[in-house]
Scaffold this active site. Sequence first.
Site: not given
Lengths: 220, 234
Positions: A55-56
């Site tokens: 997840s960024e």
Amino acid sequence: MADKRMAGCTPFSKAEMAALVAADIPEGWHVNLGIGLPTLVADHLPMNREILLHSENGILGMGPVAQRESADPWIVNAGKQNVSLVRGASLFHHADSFAMIRGGHIDLCVLGAFEVAANGDLANWTTSSDDRSPAVGGAMDLATGARNVWVMTQHVTKSGEPKLVEQCRYPLTARKAVGRAYSDLAVIDITPNGFSVRAMAPGVTPALLQDLTGAPLQFP
Amino acid sequence: MIDKEVQDVKSALAGIKDGSSVMIGGFGAVGQPNALIEGLGQLGVRNLTVIANNAGFEADIGLGKLIGTGAVGKIICSFPRGSSTFDQRYRKGEIELEVVPQGTLAERIRAAGAGIAAFYTSTAVGTKLAEGKEVREIGGKDHVLEYALPADVALIQAWSSDRWGNLTYRGSGRNFNPIMAMAAKLTIVQTGAVLPLGTIAPDDVITPGIFVNRVLCVPDGDPPLASTKDADNG
């Protein structure tokens, strides 16, 4: 199916599209799933493969959306939902997170799309008809930096226009980025020679698929 | 004796003035220092340039509320969606917007803190967000020149601190906070606990105190649980 041309076809459902994508992800890959359709892929990952979700906002080893009772308010995914972490997960800051993306360490990113061109150009962040402020998030970084970029999309727009096209009309997210598209009608590789069909939904014929696609298709 | 702890929001924010550039940490509600942002809105300063990932969410809390006060003249961010106060002011032309790809935003901030003036990245090549920027072919691939993005002030949130400003974070609360701490002339921390010096093991320190100027303890600063319908792309 609203589009008369698709009479006799059984398009892939969203869950079936997600299952097709998931089945194609090899053991050991680090994968970023975009918001919307791509998020569904997480529910179909084969149990016998270790595949790490990124997840960024700084998570590697993201688990399912957390149940409200057990949710940790300090852990959210890129869609701002409270999520869980898998055993072996790691946490880091944004510059490291995008170093993973930009540095080519993320094996695969699955994104939604407004349009995909036969040369792999991707348009998925803004449309000219959108009167809201432009907002890109991490889409350009992901589409440019991930080693493989796959797209999940309906094959045509609500008004029946092709989304797989010769050339994007909407503003680009990245040039020559997309390697494969999973639509509700087909799975299509983007090759140096353009669109190449890998699989079609039940009842879809090559002639119909070509009719609903804005650039020439090859059927190897 | 080095003691960076301050006792109230007013002393924490002293020196922020009209026209200051202010970085604000957080991704969604996590790691967003709401007590400091709230205090900033009450200072009465104007024409701030805010650097953050989003443009706030709810109109009555955090960055969304700050924008509602009219204090912000410009915002540099990656995803200004889901903020009614921003939308209203943007449509009326009351707030200037610079949209930056999220990873480029993070790296511009990191570069500023690390003394790197600019860098080339392939992100955004051939798109609207690269218009007017220098493009150079390196290793057979086009890259866009992006400049470091420093700020006068950074408002960040940490899980714990000591009086030297050594910081730990929790969960996904790291996000932009450690890099913003490095990129501002004045870094102000909101944290849930200020622990005695030596309590935070050196191995556990994520942001060394050298990057921190002031620390304010706000014990009840946990983010709320996210609503399950929230799904904003970035």
